[in-house]
Enzyme design. Structure first.
Site, PDB file in Angstrom:
ATOM      1  N   LYS A 119       3.990   1.940  15.893  1.00 53.89           N
ATOM      2  CA  LYS A 119       5.094   1.752  14.951  1.00 53.89           C
ATOM      3  C   LYS A 119       5.152   2.889  13.940  1.00 53.89           C
ATOM      4  O   LYS A 119       6.219   3.375  13.582  1.00 53.89           O
ATOM      5  CB  LYS A 119       4.880   0.419  14.226  1.00 53.89           C
ATOM      6  CG  LYS A 119       6.007   0.006  13.313  1.00 53.89           C
ATOM      7  CD  LYS A 119       5.633  -1.294  12.606  1.00 53.89           C
ATOM      8  CE  LYS A 119       6.699  -1.747  11.645  1.00 53.89           C
ATOM      9  NZ  LYS A 119       6.217  -2.814  10.757  1.00 53.89           N
ATOM     10  N   GLN A 120       4.013   3.252  13.423  1.00 52.24           N
ATOM     11  CA  GLN A 120       3.949   4.342  12.448  1.00 52.24           C
ATOM     12  C   GLN A 120       2.554   4.944  12.535  1.00 52.24           C
ATOM     13  O   GLN A 120       1.662   4.346  13.113  1.00 52.24           O
ATOM     14  CB  GLN A 120       4.215   3.833  11.039  1.00 52.24           C
ATOM     15  CG  GLN A 120       3.111   2.958  10.470  1.00 52.24           C
ATOM     16  CD  GLN A 120       3.456   2.419   9.086  1.00 52.24           C
ATOM     17  OE1 GLN A 120       4.097   1.398   8.952  1.00 52.24           O
ATOM     18  NE2 GLN A 120       3.009   3.123   8.063  1.00 52.24           N
ATOM     19  N   GLU A 166       1.366  -1.663  12.972  1.00 57.62           N
ATOM     20  CA  GLU A 166       1.402  -3.135  13.011  1.00 57.62           C
ATOM     21  C   GLU A 166       1.832  -3.667  14.378  1.00 57.62           C
ATOM     22  O   GLU A 166       1.981  -4.873  14.540  1.00 57.62           O
ATOM     23  CB  GLU A 166       2.340  -3.660  11.914  1.00 57.62           C
ATOM     24  CG  GLU A 166       1.774  -3.429  10.519  1.00 57.62           C
ATOM     25  CD  GLU A 166       2.783  -3.707   9.419  1.00 57.62           C
ATOM     26  OE1 GLU A 166       3.983  -3.447   9.643  1.00 57.62           O
ATOM     27  OE2 GLU A 166       2.370  -4.174   8.337  1.00 57.62           O
ATOM     28  N   TRP A 168       0.833  -1.214   0.000  1.00 59.42           N
ATOM     29  CA  TRP A 168       0.000   0.000   0.000  1.00 59.42           C
ATOM     30  C   TRP A 168       0.864   1.260   0.000  1.00 59.42           C
ATOM     31  O   TRP A 168       0.372   2.359  -0.224  1.00 59.42           O
ATOM     32  CB  TRP A 168      -0.995  -0.008   1.154  1.00 59.42           C
ATOM     33  CG  TRP A 168      -0.408   0.120   2.540  1.00 59.42           C
ATOM     34  CD1 TRP A 168       0.360  -0.790   3.197  1.00 59.42           C
ATOM     35  CD2 TRP A 168      -0.545   1.230   3.447  1.00 59.42           C
ATOM     36  NE1 TRP A 168       0.707  -0.327   4.446  1.00 59.42           N
ATOM     37  CE2 TRP A 168       0.166   0.902   4.635  1.00 59.42           C
ATOM     38  CE3 TRP A 168      -1.213   2.455   3.390  1.00 59.42           C
ATOM     39  CZ2 TRP A 168       0.233   1.764   5.742  1.00 59.42           C
ATOM     40  CZ3 TRP A 168      -1.134   3.304   4.498  1.00 59.42           C
ATOM     41  CH2 TRP A 168      -0.416   2.961   5.646  1.00 59.42           C
ATOM     42  N   ASP A 169       2.163   1.100   0.240  1.00 55.42           N
ATOM     43  CA  ASP A 169       3.115   2.205   0.130  1.00 55.42           C
ATOM     44  C   ASP A 169       2.926   2.958  -1.182  1.00 55.42           C
ATOM     45  O   ASP A 169       3.068   4.179  -1.237  1.00 55.42           O
ATOM     46  CB  ASP A 169       4.549   1.676   0.142  1.00 55.42           C
ATOM     47  CG  ASP A 169       4.873   0.803   1.341  1.00 55.42           C
ATOM     48  OD1 ASP A 169       3.942   0.241   1.936  1.00 55.42           O
ATOM     49  OD2 ASP A 169       6.057   0.671   1.659  1.00 55.42           O
TER      50      ASP A 169
END
Lengths: 768, 768
Positions: B602-603, B490, B359-360
């Protein structure tokens, strides 16, 4: 499921007719074991069809390199594999130069297998027409001796029916074996010496990494007309195998018998350098006693096992066969003689799952062994965990816990974790609680408290410490929560506040606190030793108390039930009975995410808590929770039906209890899940036993007394079981409308029957 | 992290000095690519030290058999692996019979690597003293042509410095290569023909299973004193390799140059039977243009890439080098010429992660390509997903969805799912939303709506259907919930009601409904075709509307923020700054369960939603959510800092924004995570670009207009970037206190600067 596979018989498992498709399944069902070793019912002679070879030595394992898709920190590097050991049963037959192989025979008739559970032996017989026209009759009888538990014996009888012929019997050992269940096709055994002398042969080998030295041995003797045939066999060997050939010119119809002793001596039990001597000494003993003597001894030894553990059912031969099969297999797997051993989920019948010890032992198997063996057996099972305490502390450290917190592994052979799914290995931590519960249960049943000061309290402290660190305080809920766990219902992963785990953890902490008080008062020396060893502080136990009094339990006001976990009621609450049949079993039909977000329950979860802590809840509460959860339960674990059967019985729903009972008792015999070829479901067999004793018989220990509330399924005329309670054997026979009780020993025993005290006097049968 | 590794330079990546420990890292950092193929910076000559060989052809992959620990239903059988292709760069040198190998040389001095990003070539030079005492100087220059994108060129110059010597140069092709990242050590390539003629050689091979036929080719010419050396080389071949030797008696100090062309023709682009002809034709073209001509063309082609995409930074040479490295690598990886290709997370620099599309692409890469390329490139990226729609529908079906619901894979090469962790593959489903968002984003930026009626609406319908089936109605919450998902963070798995996923899903459904209305009105023919093809009913869209208006979003009254998921506030809320340094990074130090029950992010997760849907929320809401979540964010994903940098800039916190920027822009150059040897982080490089353009420059599209709110980090004097907006190139230069704007093209363009309209006229620079 295959209901016509095994012939109904009260004491034997019988298969009739040869079907190549069933060979692997029958190899599981007809497995034999003696607690120290065991083997699948492989043929002695060559078989080129589909087969799953397996011979296993208790406690001999291999740490196979873990296989993962995506590595997570904390995974064990190695997975203990149940290890296929060198084959000692091999007897190759050729007649007039043609090998006997049921896969290639023109015709196989009168094929039958019988596993005689009463006497502990296995027999296979057939008449085959070989490609060369030879008609041969074979009867092979085999048992693993309870008396000499490193020894097995085979009598392999051959008769050529249609003419004179030359029979060659090659009796051999073979260490060129493989594990079906190997992760990386590594070699597990290294063979160092292959040797034969006279009519004996030996293979010395050791497992790689674990270095279990093993001497696989055999002795072969040929008999004609019942007499040993004095001939010098021809020896043959290569790097991995050794054996000897006997050649006989047999008359038409003459019975030739090859008698073979074989087995293993292992460095677990002997000095490594003495293995061959030990083997010779075992063979000497066997020769002295002789096949018939050993066989008689086997019958006696099994008789005394049955004496204490049999359950008799009248009026339902399949149920009778089922329960005896369960009891028989449990006894083949574990006899409690060696506290280094435990009860593997497949026993000696297959390799799957690896490892030997799951929480099944404490939650399901312990009650069976407590009631059908002497107390030392249950003690052995508890001691096993004490011996692994240090490893459990290391295991917890790997996951970031500290100061002596202990997390027992999900699966283990030697105390180290063997399993590597994060949602199970790291999160299915309720197993820790079952180990504490077993300590309580042992004391409750045996009234022997000595395990606690001697060993158990240290175990309890490690477990309580783990729970204390595993909870965290939620500012939001203003109480302690446990996040990210998997409960007994493995169809939920990484959930928050699993009621069962929270409840069990709270109980563990409180129970540990109580035992600390009791040991301090009653066993001050042990107390001092334990406090010094564990460095337990008052601050720590204060923190336990504070935590235990403020744990969060998810609860639904609307349904008046505890919730399996936070958010359970957000699911789409369609009952199992409203699911299309084509969707079942969901573990085969649905993707994992779909299972996880469904309400479906694999095995008792909240209800497991109600089973353990029955007396914490009213009958009304049990009913409410049973009626809430059971309709969402798919029972896709072999451990599920038994708990539900017991609870249905307690709720007076005997028909439902009986349905659950059926599901558990013939799971393997009728091959419900079409997977029996992989091995039997050993640990759940203890659940079957519980369904009768605790379920139908309503047996409990209440206020230090045995208590019964007997009921009987409509389909049965009567059933009777025995339990060993504190050294006295009580026999209970339940018929419709009445039950009778008797007791062995020298003293009277008061028991409760339907709440009333009944005094049992040795030698008298009491109706109640 | 290693800040002294790469020498600061505005246009080049430079390493000086030979360090065997760094060979693999430098092989990644000095990788070259041209969108159609790429390779790690392996040495041409033999190197017996540690190296990671890699040469990759865009779109050529192998479906390696999946490796799992425990199988779950729904897992893909195969995992598409980025495939190491036959090596065409090999040039073995021996001098006076001794092979040149930097691993065994007595001394290596003046070793340098240079990657010239401005002109698109890579050079390595050194002076080495060989074991035989020969002192040799080598300069090797290499590039992959943008002009002939099946071709690479090498000029390998050798000079013996200390005496006369016999130089043997063996130029070869080798298909005996391996993948580092193979699951089962399967063979991936089958070589069918090995052949040489004149100064050309060819290896014909094909991948197993996927059957990509490939001709690896080369042409070698030796030059003395700048002139082709007319000699018949000695041909050599075996089963997997082929090449030719040139032998020269070189004078002391004489410069000998081996010029080599090489590359691949592939059945993706040619008829399988024509691959060798195509290779010859490419070599013919190359010979005609010549090395110098190709080199000049390369400079021109890169100049035109930079013309549109360069970012200039004054006052901070490391930041300058960093951003250009990011832009350069993105262009080496993907140029948008082929809609079957996509942007792999490691591009052509390594094998890890496999697959090419995450999906990046939609969430991070699309904005870069929209702004720095012609519109067709972004269209290609959208078309890629349209071409995979059928596979996405099949993928959803495997997980139990139906009626055309589409779930795009987490990782893919050909539309099929490649990944097999249940918590990611089955649950990290927000990826579906990013694909819908990209359709919206493309229209917003380009004002080109044609993709929607042509292709996009079908994609949107599949996605909306998926969301509708994935939500379920909670009686308890009286609204729709989404259970068991993994969000962009994640470090949480199988959570309920991830706010980001729920919000994005709601938006997808609403956006799809809107586009249905618009297409029905404005493109009735397309509408009819799509409705007929998808069998979409009014009942279905009504159900969408009903669902979208009643979706549950976890929210905290206390903190006035949306919660990342249900139960987020139950965690132990210790901020990242209060964690001991020794505990970081948590993904290396903590077990997975500990990470999962921690609050650490995480992000960007909730903040990813605030990034996508910025205009749905007030600045005050952004601030509140940023201040709530960022302190728990560990940024252990390369995709994390950029979004936070953009939001910090928007909140006027330029120092923080700059800190985040630094973390993303030199991630690989300074090897922050000590893993650059595995390859570069290509997709996050687009995030670095966004940090400047959207973060510092404040660029947005608002009401169909480009808008800027420029700020500048204190550490910089100025920065300037270019964007292609609807066919006109706008250049923005930001200095302290002022910004200047210019535009190309024929027409004026109104832009917003800090909320005020500024009219840009071609040829004029406007200060604002």
């Amino acid at each position: 499921m295959n209901q016509d596979y095994i012939k109904a018989d009260p004491w034997s498992i019988i298969e009739e007719g040869f079907d190549k498709e069933r060979v692997k399944s029958s190899e599981s069902l007809f497995s034999i074991g003696n607690g120290a070793m065991g083997q699948r019912a492989n043929f002695e002679e060559t078989y080129t069809g589909e087969t799953f070879q397996g011979s296993y030595i208790a406690g001999v394992y291999y740490p196979d390199k873990t296989r993962v898709g995506w590595w997570k920190n904390g995974y064990p590097e190695y997975f203990a594999k149940v290890l296929n050991a060198p084959n000692w049963i091999g007897i190759d037959i050729s007649i007039d130069g043609e090998p006997l192989d049921l896969n290639t025979c023109r015709e196989v008739k009168d094929f039958a297998r019988q596993l005689n559970m009463k006497e502990g032996w296995y027999q296979r017989s057939f008449v085959a027409t070989m490609p060369n026209g030879i008609e041969v009759s074979v009867v092979s009888t085999r048992f693993l001796s309870l008396h000499l538990d490193e020894l097995g014996a085979i009598k392999y009888e051959v008769q050529v029916l249609n003419r004179e012929a030359e029979i060659t019997a090659f009796a051999y050992l073979d260490s060129g074996i493989k594990n079906m269940d190997s992760n990386w096709d590594d070699q597990f055994w290294n063979t160092t010496r292959v040797h034969s002398e006279g009519n004996r042969a030996f293979i010395e080998s050791h497992t790689l990494k674990t270095n279990f030295a093993t001497c696989t041995f055999m002795e072969a003797t040929l008999y004609r007309d019942g007499n040993a045939y004095e001939t010098e066999p021809v020896h043959k060997k290569d790097e991995l195998a050794v054996g000897m050939s006997f050649v006989v010119e047999a008359k038409k119809g003459e019975k030739i018998a090859l008698q073979k002793y074989g087995g293993y001596t292992v460095s677990r039990n002997h000095n490594s350098s003495e293995l061959r001597n030990a083997a010779n000494s075992t063979l000497d003993k066997a020769s002295e006693i002789g096949f018939d003597g050993l066989f008689e001894q086997q019958k006696k030894d099994w008789a005394s096992i049955w004496e204490m553990s049999d359950i008799e059912i009248e009026g339902d031969i399949k149920a009778q066969q089922g329960i005896r099969f369960n009891i028989f297999q449990l006894n083949q797997t574990y006899l409690g003689k060696d506290s280094r051993l435990n009860i593997g989920p497949k026993g000696f019948t297959g390799e799957k799952y690896g490892g030997s010890t799951y929480w099944d032992t404490e939650a399901y198997c312990l009650p069976f062994y407590m009631a059908t063996k002497n107390q030392e057996v249950a003690w052995s099972l508890l001691e096993y965990r004490y011996n692994h305490l240090e490893k459990a502390i290391e295991n917890a450290e790997k996951l970031g816990f500290k100061d002596g917190a202990a997390l027992y592994p999900m699966v283990t052979m030697n105390g180290e974790e063997c399993h590597n799914e994060w949602e199970i290995t790291f999160e299915e931590i309720h197993r820790n609680g079952a180990i504490a519960f077993a300590i309580y249960n042992y004391h409750r049943y045996t009234n022997d408290y000595s395990y606690v000061p001697k060993m158990g309290l240290e175990v309890l402290i490690g477990i309580a410490r783990f729970w204390q660190q595993r909870f965290n305080y939620s500012e939001d809920k203003q109480s302690y929560v446990m996040l990210g766990v998997t409960g007994p219902n493995e169809y939920e992963n990484n959930i928050n506040n699993n009621w069962y785990t929270n409840y069990l953890a709270k109980w563990c902490i409180e129970y540990t606190s109580e035992q600390l008080g009791k040991v301090e008062k009653e066993y001050p020396e042990d107390y001092a030793r334990i406090i010094s060893k564990t460095q337990l502080t008052v601050a720590e136990t204060n923190a336990w108390d504070k935590l235990a009094s403020n744990i969060y339990f998810p609860f639904s006001e609307k349904y008046d039930v505890y919730l399996q976990q936070d958010g359970f009621l957000d699911k789409e609450m369609i009952r199992v009975k409203d699911l299309a049949k084509s969707e079942r079993p969901i573990n085969q039909k649905w993707s994992w995410d779909r299972i996880l977000r469904s309400p479906y329950i694999k095995q008792a979860d909240v209800l497991q808590g109600f089973y353990f802590f029955e007396d914490h809840f009213s009958q009304g509460q049990l009913e409410k929770h049973f009626d809430f959860y059971e309709p969402f339960t798919v029972h896709e674990s072999s451990l599920s039906p038994c708990v539900h059967s017991i609870q249905a019985a307690k709720l007076g729903r005997m028909e439902q209890a009986y349905t659950f009972y059926l599901r558990t008792s013939r799971l393997d015999l009728d091959d419900y899940n079409k997977e029996v070829e992989e091995g039997l479901h050993i640990t759940s067999m203890a659940g079957t036993w519980m369904s009768i004793v605790e379920g139908f018989g309503g047996m409990r220990v209440k206020d230090n007394q045995l208590s019964f509330e007997p009921q009987i399924p409509e389909q049965w005329q009567s059933y009777a079981f025995k339990v060993n309670f504190r050294g006295q054997i009580i026999t209970i026979k339940v018929e419709k409308g009445t039950s009778s009780f008797s007791v062995t020993g020298d003293t009277d025993l008061d028991v409760l029957v339907n709440g009333k005290t009944v005094t049992l006097t040795p030698g008298k049968v009491v109706q109640a």
